[in-house]
Design a protein around this motif. Sequence first.
Motif, short mmCIF file in Angstrom:
data_model
loop_
_atom_site.label_atom_id
_atom_site.label_comp_id
_atom_site.label_asym_id
_atom_site.label_seq_id
_atom_site.Cartn_x
_atom_site.Cartn_y
_atom_site.Cartn_z
N ALA A 21 0.82 -1.21 0.00
CA ALA A 21 0.00 0.00 0.00
C ALA A 21 0.86 1.26 0.00
N SER A 25 -1.97 11.47 -0.02
CA SER A 25 -2.98 12.50 0.18
C SER A 25 -3.18 13.23 -1.14
N VAL A 34 -4.21 8.90 3.53
CA VAL A 34 -4.91 7.62 3.72
C VAL A 34 -4.10 6.51 3.07
N TRP A 35 -4.28 5.30 3.57
CA TRP A 35 -3.63 4.13 2.98
C TRP A 35 -4.46 3.64 1.81
N VAL A 36 -3.81 3.43 0.67
CA VAL A 36 -4.48 2.92 -0.52
C VAL A 36 -3.72 1.68 -1.00
N PHE A 60 -13.93 4.11 -5.84
CA PHE A 60 -12.90 3.83 -4.84
C PHE A 60 -12.26 5.14 -4.35
N ALA A 61 -11.99 6.05 -5.28
CA ALA A 61 -11.42 7.34 -4.91
C ALA A 61 -12.35 8.12 -3.98
N ALA A 63 -14.62 6.77 -2.02
CA ALA A 63 -14.67 6.05 -0.74
C ALA A 63 -13.47 6.41 0.13
N LYS A 64 -12.32 6.65 -0.48
CA LYS A 64 -11.11 7.05 0.25
C LYS A 64 -11.02 8.57 0.43
N ASN A 65 -12.03 9.29 -0.06
CA ASN A 65 -12.10 10.75 0.03
C ASN A 65 -10.92 11.41 -0.71
N LEU A 66 -10.58 10.84 -1.87
CA LEU A 66 -9.54 11.40 -2.73
C LEU A 66 -10.22 12.04 -3.94
#
Length: 115
Positions: A21, A25, A34-36, A60-61, A63-66
């Motif tokens: 991973a 940010s 966040v870890w991706v 997915f982006a 969901a990870k708030n990216l």
Amino acid sequence: MPTSPGMTALVLVRHGETAKAFLVSDCGISAKAVWVPKAMMTIEPASERGILVATMSKSFAEAKNLHPRFIDPDLFNQATREVLDRAVARAAQKRNFYRGHRMPHARHDSQNLFA
């Protein structure tokens, strides 16, 4: 016509990395990183100075708030700012490709080529 409407390209700042991973940010601030998982994104091979252009699914982006945000260039030195500018341009070009956007050209397709 969109080629991959569910995909997006983001400029991310790498703050850490493990075998599986990246700690990234979308704003350049390590407290918001966040870890991706590496399996969930594709990284362009030319990543310099911790600036990455990553392709992943939009869902997915989100969901990870990216998001394709503006990374403050004042956080970096001049050399990293230049790398950041090139990465922002590449990511925007890739997002436009996924949307099916074509760059306008001077000649209309119906114009006579011999005129």
